[in-house]
Structures are given as C-alpha cells and as structure tokens.
Design a protein around this motif. Sequence first.
Motif, short mmCIF file in Angstrom:
data_model
loop_
_atom_site.label_atom_id
_atom_site.label_comp_id
_atom_site.label_asym_id
_atom_site.label_seq_id
_atom_site.Cartn_x
_atom_site.Cartn_y
_atom_site.Cartn_z
N ASP A 25 0.86 -1.17 0.00
CA ASP A 25 0.00 0.00 0.00
C ASP A 25 0.90 1.22 0.00
N GLU A 26 0.36 2.39 0.27
CA GLU A 26 1.18 3.60 0.21
C GLU A 26 2.31 3.57 1.22
N ASP A 27 2.04 3.02 2.42
CA ASP A 27 3.08 2.97 3.44
C ASP A 27 4.23 2.05 3.02
N THR A 28 3.88 0.89 2.45
CA THR A 28 4.94 -0.04 2.06
C THR A 28 5.67 0.45 0.83
N HIS A 29 5.05 1.26 -0.01
CA HIS A 29 5.77 1.87 -1.13
C HIS A 29 6.91 2.74 -0.59
N ALA A 30 6.62 3.48 0.46
CA ALA A 30 7.63 4.37 1.04
C ALA A 30 8.77 3.59 1.67
N ARG A 31 8.47 2.38 2.16
CA ARG A 31 9.50 1.57 2.82
C ARG A 31 10.21 0.62 1.86
N ALA A 32 9.81 0.60 0.59
CA ALA A 32 10.29 -0.42 -0.32
C ALA A 32 11.79 -0.38 -0.50
N SER A 33 12.41 0.82 -0.40
CA SER A 33 13.84 0.92 -0.64
C SER A 33 14.66 0.74 0.64
N GLN A 34 14.01 0.57 1.78
CA GLN A 34 14.72 0.45 3.03
C GLN A 34 15.11 -1.01 3.28
N PRO A 35 16.23 -1.25 4.00
CA PRO A 35 16.66 -2.63 4.25
C PRO A 35 15.82 -3.30 5.31
N GLY A 36 15.85 -4.62 5.30
CA GLY A 36 15.30 -5.36 6.42
C GLY A 36 13.98 -6.04 6.22
N ILE A 37 13.04 -5.72 7.10
CA ILE A 37 11.79 -6.46 7.27
C ILE A 37 10.63 -5.56 6.86
N VAL A 38 9.84 -6.00 5.90
CA VAL A 38 8.76 -5.16 5.38
C VAL A 38 7.43 -5.91 5.42
N PRO A 39 6.51 -5.52 6.29
CA PRO A 39 5.17 -6.14 6.29
C PRO A 39 4.34 -5.65 5.11
N MET A 40 3.63 -6.57 4.48
CA MET A 40 2.65 -6.25 3.43
C MET A 40 1.32 -6.78 3.95
N ARG A 41 0.73 -6.07 4.90
CA ARG A 41 -0.40 -6.62 5.65
C ARG A 41 -1.70 -6.67 4.85
N LYS A 42 -2.02 -5.60 4.15
CA LYS A 42 -3.34 -5.51 3.49
C LYS A 42 -3.15 -5.42 1.99
N PRO A 43 -3.86 -6.24 1.24
CA PRO A 43 -4.74 -7.33 1.71
C PRO A 43 -4.05 -8.69 1.70
N TYR A 44 -2.72 -8.72 1.49
CA TYR A 44 -2.06 -9.99 1.19
C TYR A 44 -1.50 -10.72 2.39
N LYS A 45 -1.35 -10.03 3.53
CA LYS A 45 -0.89 -10.64 4.78
C LYS A 45 0.44 -11.38 4.59
N LYS A 46 1.42 -10.62 4.11
CA LYS A 46 2.74 -11.19 3.89
C LYS A 46 3.78 -10.36 4.64
N LEU A 47 4.89 -11.02 4.95
CA LEU A 47 6.03 -10.35 5.56
C LEU A 47 7.26 -10.66 4.71
N PHE A 48 7.80 -9.63 4.08
CA PHE A 48 8.96 -9.80 3.21
C PHE A 48 10.23 -9.50 4.00
N VAL A 49 11.19 -10.41 3.91
CA VAL A 49 12.47 -10.25 4.59
C VAL A 49 13.56 -10.24 3.52
N PHE A 50 14.40 -9.21 3.54
CA PHE A 50 15.43 -9.02 2.53
C PHE A 50 16.80 -9.20 3.16
N SER A 51 17.54 -10.19 2.67
CA SER A 51 18.89 -10.44 3.16
C SER A 51 19.88 -9.87 2.16
N ASP A 52 20.78 -9.03 2.65
CA ASP A 52 21.77 -8.39 1.78
C ASP A 52 23.15 -8.58 2.41
#
Length: 343
Positions: A25-52
């Motif tokens: 959503d709009e909040d996760t768009h803003a966090r998309a470029s940040q490292p780490g742990i990104v929740p995608m709660r609505k409507p997909y209920k996913k938690l994306f973890v990025f290892s770099d």
Amino acid sequence: MPSDQLELKPGLETTRAKLAVAFGDEDTHARASQPGIVPMRKPYKKLFVFSDPHKSRENGYNFDGWTEGDDDGPVFDYTGTGPTGHQVLPGLNRTLLNHEAQGLELHLFISDGLVKPGGAKKQRYVGQMRVDDVEPYTQRWDYDKNGTLRQVFVFRLRPVDVDQTDIRAEDAVQPAQKTVALPIPKKPKTVKVPAQSGAKAKKTEKHNTGQTTANVPGGERVVTRREGQLVTAFEEHLEKAGHTFGSFQITVAGEANTLTPDLYDETDHVLYEAKGLTTRPNVRMAIGQLADYRRHLDNPETLRVAVLLPSEPTPDVKALLVAQGVALVYQTDDGFSGFPFSE
C-alpha cells in the motif's frame, strides 16, 4: 494474485519497488527501498524479509546465509533490523518473531546484483519460510557501523517446503577469515523475549523457566532449560562474591559457525562449561568443549577450566575430572561447592 500478476516463484528476480506495487500500500511503497523487514499486511498478509550480505558487512555483521541445518532440515540465518546499538525485539524484529501469530506469510529474498549499473538492486526470491519454533533466534555480538560492540538477533528461518525453496551453495554463511579473540563488556542488558504463538563476548545463556514446550512438525518437543537456570544461579553467586564475568563468541578461521562457552569468570580467569544433567556423557562432553574453547583464548596456559553441574557427580566422574585437570563446581542447597577455587 497481486495486481500486476507478479507470482512468487523460487528463483524469481525482481525489485523491492515491483514488490511494493504488487503487494503493498502507500506505506509499504515508502518503505520499499529500506533494508530489512517489510510487512505487506493488506490485503495480502505477507512479511517480506530481505537479506543483503554486502549491506550486512557494511553494518558490521555477516551472519546471514544457509547454515549446516539439522535433523529438521535446512536453516537460513537472518540478522534482525537495527544498524546501530543493541538490536531490540519491539518493532519489526518482534513482527518477524511472531509472524505466524499475526497471520503473516514469511517470504525471503536475497540481494543478487543490480538491475543495471547504478540501478535498483535485484531481489532473488528464495521461498516461503517460517521462524523456527524451538529456537527462533540466537543472540550474537558484533560491531555496528559506528564501531560499537553490540548484540544482534540472528533469526533461524526454515523453509515451509524445501522442494519449493531456492537453496544455493553461494548463499551459505561464509567461513571466518581468521580467528579473533576480543574482550567483552560485563553483563549486557538481558532482553525479555515475548511469547511466540573472532572471540567476541556474548550474553551468558539465561532462561527463567525450567523447561519450555514447543510444537513442531513431527510432534511435540520439550526443550529443557536446566542449564540456563544453573548458569543464572551461579552468576548471582559470582556477583555476590564481587566477581566480574561474561562469556565469549569465538569465530574460527575457515569455519562459518561460532563457539559459545557458557561463562567466563574474569576475576579468577576461569572458563566454565555448564551442563543441566550430572551424568558421565554430559561431563565428558563438557571436558571436550573446554579443551576446544581454551585453545582460542588469551593466556591458555594460565586459564583454568571448570565444569558447572546441578549436583554432585559420582566418585569416578570426579576422578575423571581430576585426571583431565578440570575443576568441578556443583550446586548445593546453600550455594556452590568447589567455589571459590583454592590457590
């Protein structure tokens, strides 16, 4: 299926921006470029973890990658979020720890090059994971990007379906380049764990309960906490005696894993290995561990070693310890026998 028909298949190469458009959503768009742990709660209920791994090295740690695994299958170590100071569980680290209780599917990505020179980083999809039920994380020590020694959480992630997981040899935890021994701060702040539905100093192992029960595939597993209770009680005993103590995190050249002694008494220069059961196999294991640890520490010729037990062992086990030059300290009703050491 997400809006742009982006399907998560093992080996898929994408970017965080595309994932945010597809699942966020709009909040996760803003966090998309940040490292780490990104929740995608609505409507997909996913938690994306990025290892770099490259970013991890910049932040001081390099613990991420596939480990040797165990009888329950492969394990991917993932360092939690927080680039400076001690990492804490509130926030995104807690979201990762409790992702199942929050109804979030956990999906792992590994940074794998650039889309084009100067472009966004490629994110290779590994697969759906879950935080291990029995040992969700370990705590390790390393330097942050400011050169400050701190604790980090290394989460233990397991594939939900090994056959649907992109496991590659190049993604394994890399062996240490050299063996290092560093002093550690005394008694770091203990982190309270929320309920889950180089030699570098580490926090000594502590647990507040006698045992904990966890449900894992294949049945119920009971994890005893006797050793942690014993170490905690002995630490309190040392504290009353005015001793300074801590422990070590030993990294060995050519090896990816770390060695973790239970307790080091700095005041008396004594290394302890604790066992939760007073049995011959446990004592023999402790003797071997102490022999391994002491080789990597400063002044091994003057370092004394001791086995810490919850009760008095048999006479022959005592004789075994004497023969190996290993001291014995065991818990009694009113304290600990064998401490303090006689000169």
